[in-house]
Design an enzyme around this catalytic site. Structure first.
Site, PDB file in Angstrom:
ATOM      1  CE  LYS A  13      -2.442  -1.052   3.715  1.00  0.00           C
ATOM      2  NZ  LYS A  13      -1.974  -2.395   4.076  1.00  0.00           N
ATOM      3  NE  ARG A  88      -4.689  -1.722   9.577  1.00  0.00           N
ATOM      4  CZ  ARG A  88      -3.633  -0.955   9.275  1.00  0.00           C
ATOM      5  NH1 ARG A  88      -3.744   0.007   8.408  1.00  0.00           N
ATOM      6  NH2 ARG A  88      -2.478  -1.179   9.836  1.00  0.00           N
ATOM      7  NE  ARG A 127       7.087  -2.609   5.521  1.00  0.00           N
ATOM      8  CZ  ARG A 127       5.772  -2.500   5.321  1.00  0.00           C
ATOM      9  NH1 ARG A 127       5.286  -2.487   4.104  1.00  0.00           N
ATOM     10  NH2 ARG A 127       4.957  -2.431   6.334  1.00  0.00           N
ATOM     11  NE  ARG A 162       6.339  -0.211  10.508  1.00  0.00           N
ATOM     12  CZ  ARG A 162       5.267  -0.245   9.717  1.00  0.00           C
ATOM     13  NH1 ARG A 162       5.256   0.414   8.583  1.00  0.00           N
ATOM     14  NH2 ARG A 162       4.215  -0.942  10.056  1.00  0.00           N
ATOM     15  NE  ARG A 173       1.959  -4.878  11.045  1.00  0.00           N
ATOM     16  CZ  ARG A 173       3.045  -4.746  10.292  1.00  0.00           C
ATOM     17  NH1 ARG A 173       4.210  -5.178  10.718  1.00  0.00           N
ATOM     18  NH2 ARG A 173       2.967  -4.178   9.116  1.00  0.00           N
TER      19      ARG A 173
HETATM   20  P1  ADP Z   1       0.805  -2.041   8.133  1.00  0.00           P
HETATM   21  O1  ADP Z   1       2.115  -2.246   7.507  1.00  0.00           O
HETATM   22  O2  ADP Z   1       0.418  -3.075   9.146  1.00  0.00           O
HETATM   23  O3  ADP Z   1      -0.274  -1.720   7.157  1.00  0.00           O
HETATM   24  P2  ADP Z   1       0.595   0.658   9.175  1.00  0.00           P
HETATM   25  O4  ADP Z   1       1.818   1.457   9.073  1.00  0.00           O
HETATM   26  O5  ADP Z   1      -0.538   0.951   8.278  1.00  0.00           O
HETATM   27  O6  ADP Z   1       1.052  -0.837   9.100  1.00  0.00           O
HETATM   28  O7  ADP Z   1       0.046   0.704  10.669  1.00  0.00           O
HETATM   29  C1  ADP Z   1       0.853   0.406  11.779  1.00  0.00           C
HETATM   30  C2  ADP Z   1      -0.012   0.246  13.020  1.00  0.00           C
HETATM   31  O8  ADP Z   1      -0.749   1.453  13.256  1.00  0.00           O
HETATM   32  C3  ADP Z   1      -1.084  -0.826  12.921  1.00  0.00           C
HETATM   33  O9  ADP Z   1      -0.593  -2.097  13.259  1.00  0.00           O
HETATM   34  C4  ADP Z   1      -2.115  -0.316  13.920  1.00  0.00           C
HETATM   35  O10 ADP Z   1      -1.726  -0.570  15.249  1.00  0.00           O
HETATM   36  C5  ADP Z   1      -2.072   1.163  13.705  1.00  0.00           C
HETATM   37  N1  ADP Z   1      -3.045   1.628  12.673  1.00  0.00           N
HETATM   38  C6  ADP Z   1      -2.750   2.215  11.482  1.00  0.00           C
HETATM   39  N2  ADP Z   1      -3.872   2.518  10.798  1.00  0.00           N
HETATM   40  C7  ADP Z   1      -4.912   2.115  11.572  1.00  0.00           C
HETATM   41  C8  ADP Z   1      -6.323   2.139  11.425  1.00  0.00           C
HETATM   42  N3  ADP Z   1      -6.921   2.658  10.327  1.00  0.00           N
HETATM   43  N4  ADP Z   1      -7.076   1.613  12.430  1.00  0.00           N
HETATM   44  C9  ADP Z   1      -6.509   1.104  13.541  1.00  0.00           C
HETATM   45  N5  ADP Z   1      -5.195   1.047  13.740  1.00  0.00           N
HETATM   46  C10 ADP Z   1      -4.381   1.541  12.778  1.00  0.00           C
END
Ligand code: ADP
Ligand code: ZN
Length: 215
Positions: A13, A88, A127, A162, A173
């Protein structure tokens, strides 16, 4: 142009969002990036969010909707935006619908990036992210390595893994994704702006999306 990008963690994404940002002159709204920034700055939101994030769990919907409401008000969103990592959950999608309706805004495309689970796992563990909060460029030690190991090509900062990219957090996750986010695909499938693309090679995925958008 307003786009929602769906896909499992590791579906690409962030990478695809950045390509679309350049092409259409719109902004990327990544709730993950905004939350990480808030954690780093030690804001109230950051304090509330960090324990969920480090455990690989979802941050509560109210916090996320607060972030989104504030973000789409900013002037740089005038030409459009791309949601990356939001919504999400089904409640977030419902809240978004209300929010957009109140602002007379519509979504032009809901794009689901599809990747087999084994590919996702490999991508997440390989990553590396630029540690500079203003850059946050993403690399992959196999498929998109930086020119100099451990150093960002764009800004020269150190590349890091990360905190939520440990094997354990990744498992949580992915489980969270299948439980809470995957149902969104059924929620959006009947929408006429929804389409899915295979997300194996970034350039091909991007070209396909641009073709489907027809602009
Ligand atoms: P990923 O690589 O899992 O898509 P992100 O960078 O989008 O990771 O998100 C990292 C963390 O931030 C998630 O694991 C969650 O804890 C939180 N997070 C991000 N976006 C949302 C959302 N829309 N709703 C709930 N939690 C979120
Ligand atoms: Zn960088």
């Amino acid at each position: 142009m307003r786009i929602i990008l769906l896909g499992a963690p590791g579906a690409g994404k962030g990478t695809i969002a950045k390509m679309l940002v350049e092409k259409y002159g719109i902004v990327q709204i990544s709730t993950g990036d905004i939350l990480r920034q808030a954690v780093k700055e030690g804001t109230e939101t950051g304090k509330k969010a960090s324990e969920y994030m480090n455990a690989g769990k979802l941050v509560p919907d109210e916090i996320i909707m607060g972030i989104i409401e504030e973000r789409i008000e900013k002037p740089d969103c005038a030409k459009g935006f791309i949601f990356d990592g939001f919504p999400r959950t089904i409640p977030q999608a419902e809240a978004l619908e209300k929010l957009l309706a109140a602002k007379d805004m519509t979504i032009d495309a809901i794009v689901n990036l599809e990747v087999p689970e084994d590919v996702v796992l490999k991508r997440l563990t390989s990553r590396r992210t630029c540690s500079n909060p203003d850059c946050q460029a993403i690399y992959n030690i196999y498929t998109m390595p930086p020119e100099k190991e451990g150093i960002c090509d764009k800004c020269g900062s150190k590349l890091v893994q990360r905190d939520d990219e440990t094997e354990e957090a990744i498992k949580v996750r992915l489980a969270t994704y299948y439980e809470k986010t995957q149902p969104l695909i059924d929620y959006y499938k009947s929408n006429k702006t929804y389409f899915a693309v295979s997300s194996l090679i970034a350039q091909e995925t991007f070209d396909e999306i641009v073709k489907r958008l027809g602009k």
